[in-house]
Design a protein around this motif. Sequence first.
Motif, PDB file in Angstrom:
ATOM      1  N   ALA A 259     -59.764  70.617 -19.466  1.00 12.75           N
ATOM      2  CA  ALA A 259     -59.497  69.691 -20.567  1.00 12.75           C
ATOM      3  C   ALA A 259     -60.301  70.068 -21.806  1.00 12.75           C
ATOM      4  O   ALA A 259     -59.778  70.061 -22.930  1.00 12.75           O
ATOM      5  CB  ALA A 259     -59.810  68.265 -20.130  1.00 12.75           C
ATOM      6  N   LEU A 260     -61.582  70.411 -21.618  1.00 15.85           N
ATOM      7  CA  LEU A 260     -62.425  70.794 -22.753  1.00 15.85           C
ATOM      8  C   LEU A 260     -61.951  72.097 -23.382  1.00 15.85           C
ATOM      9  O   LEU A 260     -61.966  72.248 -24.617  1.00 15.85           O
ATOM     10  CB  LEU A 260     -63.882  70.914 -22.304  1.00 15.85           C
ATOM     11  N   LEU A 261     -61.543  73.051 -22.546  1.00 11.13           N
ATOM     12  CA  LEU A 261     -61.034  74.310 -23.089  1.00 11.13           C
ATOM     13  C   LEU A 261     -59.775  74.073 -23.927  1.00 11.13           C
ATOM     14  O   LEU A 261     -59.614  74.656 -25.008  1.00 11.13           O
ATOM     15  CB  LEU A 261     -60.737  75.288 -21.949  1.00 11.13           C
ATOM     16  N   GLY A 262     -58.889  73.214 -23.425  1.00 10.12           N
ATOM     17  CA  GLY A 262     -57.697  72.893 -24.193  1.00 10.12           C
ATOM     18  C   GLY A 262     -58.025  72.186 -25.495  1.00 10.12           C
ATOM     19  O   GLY A 262     -57.434  72.478 -26.544  1.00 10.12           O
ATOM     20  N   LEU A 263     -58.995  71.252 -25.439  1.00  8.85           N
ATOM     21  CA  LEU A 263     -59.384  70.532 -26.647  1.00  8.85           C
ATOM     22  C   LEU A 263     -60.026  71.463 -27.672  1.00  8.85           C
ATOM     23  O   LEU A 263     -59.696  71.419 -28.865  1.00  8.85           O
ATOM     24  CB  LEU A 263     -60.352  69.402 -26.279  1.00  8.85           C
ATOM     25  N   LEU A 264     -60.942  72.316 -27.227  1.00 11.88           N
ATOM     26  CA  LEU A 264     -61.599  73.247 -28.140  1.00 11.88           C
ATOM     27  C   LEU A 264     -60.598  74.234 -28.742  1.00 11.88           C
ATOM     28  O   LEU A 264     -60.696  74.582 -29.923  1.00 11.88           O
ATOM     29  CB  LEU A 264     -62.714  73.995 -27.418  1.00 11.88           C
ATOM     30  N   SER A 265     -59.648  74.669 -27.929  1.00 17.04           N
ATOM     31  CA  SER A 265     -58.615  75.565 -28.446  1.00 17.04           C
ATOM     32  C   SER A 265     -57.788  74.883 -29.525  1.00 17.04           C
ATOM     33  O   SER A 265     -57.468  75.472 -30.564  1.00 17.04           O
ATOM     34  CB  SER A 265     -57.702  76.037 -27.309  1.00 17.04           C
ATOM     35  N   ASP A 266     -57.442  73.617 -29.294  1.00 17.83           N
ATOM     36  CA  ASP A 266     -56.648  72.888 -30.270  1.00 17.83           C
ATOM     37  C   ASP A 266     -57.431  72.646 -31.554  1.00 17.83           C
ATOM     38  O   ASP A 266     -56.886  72.759 -32.657  1.00 17.83           O
ATOM     39  CB  ASP A 266     -56.202  71.550 -29.665  1.00 17.83           C
ATOM     40  N   VAL A 267     -58.720  72.325 -31.432  1.00 15.42           N
ATOM     41  CA  VAL A 267     -59.550  72.108 -32.623  1.00 15.42           C
ATOM     42  C   VAL A 267     -59.659  73.398 -33.439  1.00 15.42           C
ATOM     43  O   VAL A 267     -59.527  73.387 -34.671  1.00 15.42           O
ATOM     44  CB  VAL A 267     -60.946  71.605 -32.212  1.00 15.42           C
ATOM     45  N   ALA A 268     -59.899  74.526 -32.756  1.00 12.94           N
ATOM     46  CA  ALA A 268     -59.993  75.804 -33.461  1.00 12.94           C
ATOM     47  C   ALA A 268     -58.684  76.142 -34.164  1.00 12.94           C
ATOM     48  O   ALA A 268     -58.680  76.640 -35.300  1.00 12.94           O
ATOM     49  CB  ALA A 268     -60.371  76.912 -32.479  1.00 12.94           C
ATOM     50  N   LEU A 269     -57.568  75.841 -33.503  1.00 17.04           N
ATOM     51  CA  LEU A 269     -56.268  76.129 -34.112  1.00 17.04           C
ATOM     52  C   LEU A 269     -56.004  75.210 -35.300  1.00 17.04           C
ATOM     53  O   LEU A 269     -55.400  75.629 -36.297  1.00 17.04           O
ATOM     54  CB  LEU A 269     -55.168  75.975 -33.068  1.00 17.04           C
ATOM     55  N   ARG A 270     -56.450  73.968 -35.210  1.00 16.25           N
ATOM     56  CA  ARG A 270     -56.302  73.052 -36.348  1.00 16.25           C
ATOM     57  C   ARG A 270     -57.081  73.556 -37.565  1.00 16.25           C
ATOM     58  O   ARG A 270     -56.603  73.481 -38.697  1.00 16.25           O
ATOM     59  CB  ARG A 270     -56.782  71.653 -35.962  1.00 16.25           C
ATOM     60  N   ILE A 271     -58.298  74.043 -37.321  1.00 17.12           N
ATOM     61  CA  ILE A 271     -59.112  74.569 -38.426  1.00 17.12           C
ATOM     62  C   ILE A 271     -58.422  75.784 -39.050  1.00 17.12           C
ATOM     63  O   ILE A 271     -58.341  75.911 -40.285  1.00 17.12           O
ATOM     64  CB  ILE A 271     -60.511  74.933 -37.922  1.00 17.12           C
ATOM     65  N   LEU A 272     -57.920  76.683 -38.199  1.00 13.92           N
ATOM     66  CA  LEU A 272     -57.212  77.858 -38.714  1.00 13.92           C
ATOM     67  C   LEU A 272     -55.961  77.447 -39.471  1.00 13.92           C
ATOM     68  O   LEU A 272     -55.653  78.013 -40.535  1.00 13.92           O
ATOM     69  CB  LEU A 272     -56.847  78.781 -37.545  1.00 13.92           C
ATOM     70  N   GLU A 273     -55.248  76.446 -38.958  1.00 12.28           N
ATOM     71  CA  GLU A 273     -54.040  75.977 -39.630  1.00 12.28           C
ATOM     72  C   GLU A 273     -54.374  75.368 -40.983  1.00 12.28           C
ATOM     73  O   GLU A 273     -53.674  75.593 -41.970  1.00 12.28           O
ATOM     74  CB  GLU A 273     -53.334  74.944 -38.755  1.00 12.28           C
ATOM     75  N   ARG A 274     -55.456  74.602 -41.045  1.00 11.72           N
ATOM     76  CA  ARG A 274     -55.838  73.975 -42.310  1.00 11.72           C
ATOM     77  C   ARG A 274     -56.183  75.018 -43.371  1.00 11.72           C
ATOM     78  O   ARG A 274     -55.889  74.855 -44.552  1.00 11.72           O
ATOM     79  CB  ARG A 274     -57.015  73.037 -42.068  1.00 11.72           C
ATOM     80  N   ARG A 275     -56.822  76.108 -42.934  1.00 11.75           N
ATOM     81  CA  ARG A 275     -57.192  77.151 -43.895  1.00 11.75           C
ATOM     82  C   ARG A 275     -55.994  78.009 -44.283  1.00 11.75           C
ATOM     83  O   ARG A 275     -55.910  78.484 -45.421  1.00 11.75           O
ATOM     84  CB  ARG A 275     -58.285  78.021 -43.300  1.00 11.75           C
ATOM     85  N   ALA A 276     -55.093  78.222 -43.346  1.00 11.02           N
ATOM     86  CA  ALA A 276     -53.937  79.073 -43.640  1.00 11.02           C
ATOM     87  C   ALA A 276     -52.879  78.335 -44.450  1.00 11.02           C
ATOM     88  O   ALA A 276     -52.126  78.963 -45.203  1.00 11.02           O
ATOM     89  CB  ALA A 276     -53.322  79.597 -42.341  1.00 11.02           C
TER      90      ALA A 276
END
Length: 288
Positions: A259-276
């Motif tokens: 669950a934590l790995l999935g959450l951290l992956s989603d947070v990292a992807l959100r940050i990348l999406e916000r910057r892109a």
Amino acid sequence: MTRPTLVPTPGPDGPTAARLPAVTGPSGPRRRRRTGARWRRVISPVVLVLAWELASRTGLLAPEKLSAPSEVLRTGWRLAVDGILWTHLTDSLTRAAVGLAIGGTLGVVLGALAGLLRIGDDLVDPPVQMARMLPHLGLVPLLIIWVGIGESLKITLVCLGAFFPIYFNMYAGIRDIDVRLVEAARTCGLNAWQRIRHVILPGALPALFLGLRLAIGAAWLSLVVGEQVNAQTGIGFLMMEAREFSQTDVVVLGLLIYALLGLLSDVALRILERRALTWRTGVHIQAS
């Protein structure tokens, strides 16, 4: 953002030429509301964990059925200190990364091919649509025959789990591009490659990021199943081994790690999406 107002300033056309001042950031009350909204998202998980701990300590939850959160944390610390947890976690992350890279690359390439070219749509999309109807986790017996029961099986399952969300979102993102934008780019003199680079791909990025988020969830789910098939390492193997000895604390620990790995992956992807996607503005409805 605060609403800009016209401020009279000396200018070339007269003493009161108006200019637009720089737009300031969110006001104090709005910033406080956003901070409060973030904290509200933490309340329900904290309450659930506290209720879980209380039920375990009062005997409502039997330890052999579901270990208390404090016991799960102690078990995780013990396995981390012994180095066992890091070995299994590293192997799981490696399998997930390799599977996501292969499945994601195939999904982007084939989705772009089917979305951009009519012949690609005719040749690629029908078999993918047929394969989509098959549950990829139900293909485990056949995959064992094809690729064996080693690392190839686990990476293949992750690859299949990641491929379909990325393919369909890439395909839909390209097909949903406003034709008028493409025609405007052609009118401005952009060639086919320039239209793809400057109009089509940027327009498909929001859908692609959505596909990536769905693919990450499917990849972790596939990895759970894959690591329980003749594995010697991995979080899934750790959970399966703990099940044999009725170690519910280790099983729950494995679930929490996933669950934590999935959450951290989603947070990292959100940050990348916000910057892109800095050019895109989201609309949020706030309660008064």
